[in-house]
Write a protein that holds these residues in place. Structure first.
Motif, short mmCIF file in Angstrom:
data_model
loop_
_atom_site.label_atom_id
_atom_site.label_comp_id
_atom_site.label_asym_id
_atom_site.label_seq_id
_atom_site.Cartn_x
_atom_site.Cartn_y
_atom_site.Cartn_z
N THR A 172 7.54 15.73 -7.07
CA THR A 172 8.50 16.17 -8.04
C THR A 172 8.03 16.73 -9.34
OG1 THR A 172 8.43 13.94 -9.17
CG2 THR A 172 9.98 14.24 -7.29
N GLY A 173 6.73 16.76 -9.58
CA GLY A 173 6.58 17.45 -10.70
C GLY A 173 6.18 16.50 -12.05
N THR A 174 7.11 15.27 -11.81
CA THR A 174 7.17 14.30 -13.01
C THR A 174 6.37 13.02 -12.50
OG1 THR A 174 9.23 13.56 -12.33
CG2 THR A 174 8.99 15.14 -14.30
N PRO A 175 5.76 12.17 -13.33
CA PRO A 175 5.10 10.87 -12.79
C PRO A 175 6.40 9.96 -12.35
CG PRO A 175 4.49 11.41 -15.14
CD PRO A 175 5.14 12.48 -14.65
N LEU A 176 6.09 9.04 -11.60
CA LEU A 176 7.26 8.04 -11.32
C LEU A 176 7.23 6.85 -12.33
CD1 LEU A 176 9.41 6.95 -9.33
CD2 LEU A 176 7.50 5.75 -7.89
N LEU A 191 0.76 -1.11 0.00
CA LEU A 191 -0.13 -0.08 -0.28
C LEU A 191 0.80 1.26 -0.03
CD1 LEU A 191 -2.98 -0.98 2.29
CD2 LEU A 191 -3.08 -0.58 0.04
N LEU A 192 2.03 1.38 0.56
CA LEU A 192 2.85 2.29 0.78
C LEU A 192 3.59 2.58 -0.75
CD1 LEU A 192 4.45 4.63 2.64
CD2 LEU A 192 6.19 3.03 2.54
N SER A 193 3.74 1.46 -1.29
CA SER A 193 4.32 1.67 -2.73
C SER A 193 3.31 2.36 -3.74
CB SER A 193 4.77 0.31 -3.41
OG SER A 193 5.21 -0.54 -2.60
N TRP A 194 2.01 2.08 -3.38
CA TRP A 194 0.99 2.50 -4.24
C TRP A 194 0.91 4.09 -3.84
CZ3 TRP A 194 -3.80 4.46 -1.93
CH2 TRP A 194 -4.65 4.73 -2.76
N GLY A 195 1.04 4.41 -2.47
CA GLY A 195 1.02 5.87 -2.01
C GLY A 195 2.11 6.54 -2.70
N ILE A 196 3.33 6.02 -2.91
CA ILE A 196 4.34 6.93 -3.25
C ILE A 196 4.33 7.07 -4.92
CG2 ILE A 196 6.76 6.67 -3.93
CD1 ILE A 196 7.22 5.16 -1.09
N ILE A 197 3.81 6.02 -5.58
CA ILE A 197 3.50 6.35 -6.99
C ILE A 197 2.33 7.49 -7.34
CG2 ILE A 197 2.39 5.00 -8.97
CD1 ILE A 197 3.68 2.37 -7.93
N GLU A 198 1.49 7.33 -6.40
CA GLU A 198 0.31 8.14 -6.53
C GLU A 198 0.94 9.55 -6.00
OE1 GLU A 198 -2.73 8.30 -7.48
OE2 GLU A 198 -2.21 6.05 -8.50
N ALA A 199 1.72 9.89 -5.14
CA ALA A 199 2.14 11.03 -4.47
C ALA A 199 3.28 11.77 -5.33
CB ALA A 199 2.55 10.90 -3.23
N TRP A 200 3.90 10.81 -6.20
CA TRP A 200 5.43 11.26 -6.97
C TRP A 200 5.13 12.54 -7.57
CZ3 TRP A 200 9.90 9.56 -5.13
CH2 TRP A 200 10.88 9.95 -5.98
#
Ligand code: SF4
Ligand code: FES
Lengths: 131, 241
Positions: free
Chosen positions: A126-130, A113-122
Motif C-alpha cells: 500500500t505504500g504506508t506502514p500498517l 506468523l501470517l499476521s507478522w507477514g502481513i505487517i511486514e508486507a503492508w
C-alpha cells in the motif's frame, strides 16, 4: 446392484481431520506449482532468454497485487508446514486422541506468523506502514 | 408427533438409479429411527428393505446414513436429530443391494484376511487362559467394535483403494495383536504390513468421527505401525505390497 459413482470425499460430511487432509493436498499442489513458476521466473536471469530482461520481469513482480498473492503463498507454506508437523507427530503416535488440539495449535502459530507477514508486507503493497 | 421420512429407495430389478421417497409417520419423539423404518414397513410400504437384528446397538447391522452422517438407526433417538425431516440412505460408497441394505461382503472379507480369531499355539493351561485386569483393559476399546461398517464407509481411502483393509479390519487386527493371550502377532503384523494395510492410513480420522461405539481406529492402526517399526528393517521392507 448399484455402485455409487461418487467416491464421497465431500468434507463437510465429516470432521476437522478431513478438512485438514484436503487442505494439505491443496496447499501441497499450490507449493509445487509455485516452485515450477519460480524456476521459470529465475530462468530469465540467464542472458538472452527470449530477449526479455530479468530486470523487467522483476519489475512486474513488484506490483502490489503480486505481493498480495505472495501472502497467499506464505499462508500455503505455513499451513502445509505446520499441519505437516501435526501429521508427523500423529505418525509418531503422539496426540492421536488430541488431534483437534494439535490442529488448532498449529493454526494458531500459523496465524501469528501470517499476521507478522502481513505487517511486514503492508508498506510494499500500500505504500504506508500498517502499524 | 408427525415426522417426515425421506428414504432412499433402490430396487435393482426395476430402477436404474436410487431415488428418494417420502413417508409421513406418527411417532413418539423418543422412538428411534429404526422404529420409524419399522412403522413404514409395517403400515405403508412392505417393500422397504433394511437390515437390523438386535435393536440395541450391539449387532452392527443397522448402520445407515442418517441426516448427514453415519449412525446406527437403532441407536438414533429421533428427538436428538432436532428436526422433523429425517433423511435416511444406505452407507455411502458401498454397493447397494436394495434400498438401505448394502453389500457388506468386501468388508467382512477384509476382516477375515487379518485372522480375526485367537491364535494360541502353546498347549492350554489347565482350565482357561487367564488375563489380568490390566491386560484386558489394554484391548477394551477394540473389543467394543460391533462390525457395523460405519468407519469403513466413511473412510475416503477405502473409496480410493478397493484393496485397503480399512479401519475396522485393522482395529480387529490390533484387538488380537494387543491381546496378552494371542500368539499370532507375527503373522498378523505381516498381513497388515503392506500398502493396502496400515501404511495406507492417512490419519484423516473420519472413522473415529463416525464410530457409534466411540472407538478410535486411527489409534489402533498407529499401535500396529509402532509394532511394525520395532521389527528389524528387513522384515518391514522385505514384504511386497
Ligand atoms: S470401529 Fe466403530 S464404526 Fe468401525 S465397524 Fe467397529 S463399531 Fe462400527
Ligand atoms: S439393530 Fe443391531 S445395531 Fe442396530
Amino acid at each position: 446392484m448399484y455402485r455409487p459413482k461418487t467416491s464421497d470425499i465431500w468434507p463437510p460430511r465429516y470432521g476437522l481431520g478431513m478438512w485438514a487432509w484436503l487442505f494439505q493436498r491443496i496447499s501441497g499442489l499450490v507449493l509445487a506449482l509455485y516452485l515450477i513458476g519460480h524456476i521459470w521466473v529465475i530462468s530469465f536471469s540467464i542472458a538472452g532468454q527470449g530477449g526479455i530482461r530479468f530486470d523487467s520481469v522483476l519489475e512486474t513482480l513488484q506490483k502490489p497485487y503480486v505481493l498480495a498473492l505472495e501472502l497467499l503463498l506464505f499462508w500455503a507454506v505455513l499451513y502445509h508446514g505446520l499441519n505437516g508437523l501435526r501429521v508427523i507427530l500423529i505418525d509418531f503416535g503422539l496426540g492421536i486422541r488430541e488431534q483437534h488440539i494439535l490442529f488448532w495449535t498449529a493454526m494458531a502459530v500459523a496465524l501469528a506468523l501470517l499476521s507478522w507477514g502481513i505487517i511486514e508486507a503492508w508498506p510494499y503493497i500500500t505504500g504506508t506502514p500498517l502499524i | 408427533m408427525q415426522f417426515k421420512f425421506h428414504i432412499q429407495r433402490y430396487d435393482p430389478s426395476s430402477d436404474w438409479a436410487p431415488r428418494f421417497e417420502r413417508y409421513l409417520v406418527e411417532l413418539d419423539p423418543l422412538a428411534t429411527v429404526l422404529d420409524g423404518l419399522h412403522k413404514i414397513q409395517e403400515q405403508q410400504d412392505g417393500s422397504l428393505c433394511f437390515r437390523r437384528s438386535c435393536r440395541s446397538a450391539i449387532c452392527g447391522s443397522c448402520a445407515m446414513y442418517i441426516n448427514g452422517t453415519h449412525r446406527l438407526a437403532c441407536k438414533t433417538i429421533i428427538k436428538s436429530l432436532r428436526t422433523k425431516n429425517i433423511k435416511v440412505g444406505p452407507l455411502p460408497r458401498l454397493t447397494i443391494i436394495k434400498d438401505l441394505a448394502v453389500d457388506m461382503g468386501p468388508f467382512f472379507e477384509k476382516v477375515e484376511r487379518i485372522m480375526p480369531y485367537l491364535v494360541a499355539n502353546s498347549s492350554p493351561p489347565k482350565g482357561e487362559r487367564p488375563q489380568s485386569i490390566e491386560e484386558r483393559r489394554a484391548i477394551n476399546e477394540m473389543i467394543d467394535c460391533i462390525m457395523c461398517g460405519a468407519c469403513y464407509s466413511a473412510c475416503p481411502i477405502v473409496g480410493l483403494d478397493k484393496d485397503y483393509l480399512g479401519p475396522a479390519a485393522l482395529t480387529k487386527a490390533y484387538r488380537f495383536v494387543g491381546d496378552s493371550r494371542d500368539e499370532g502377532a507375527g503373522e498378523r503384523l505381516s498381513l497388515v504390513n503392506n500398502q493396502h494395510g496400515v501404511w495406507r492410513c492417512h490419519t484423516i480420522f473420519n472413522c473415529q468421527k463416525v464410530c457409534p461405539k466411540s472407538i478410535n481406529p486411527t489409534w489402533s492402526i498407529q499401535q500396529l505401525k509402532k509394532r511394525l517399526t520395532r521389527r528389524p528393517s528387513w522384515v518391514i521392507f522385505g514384504r511386497k505390497g
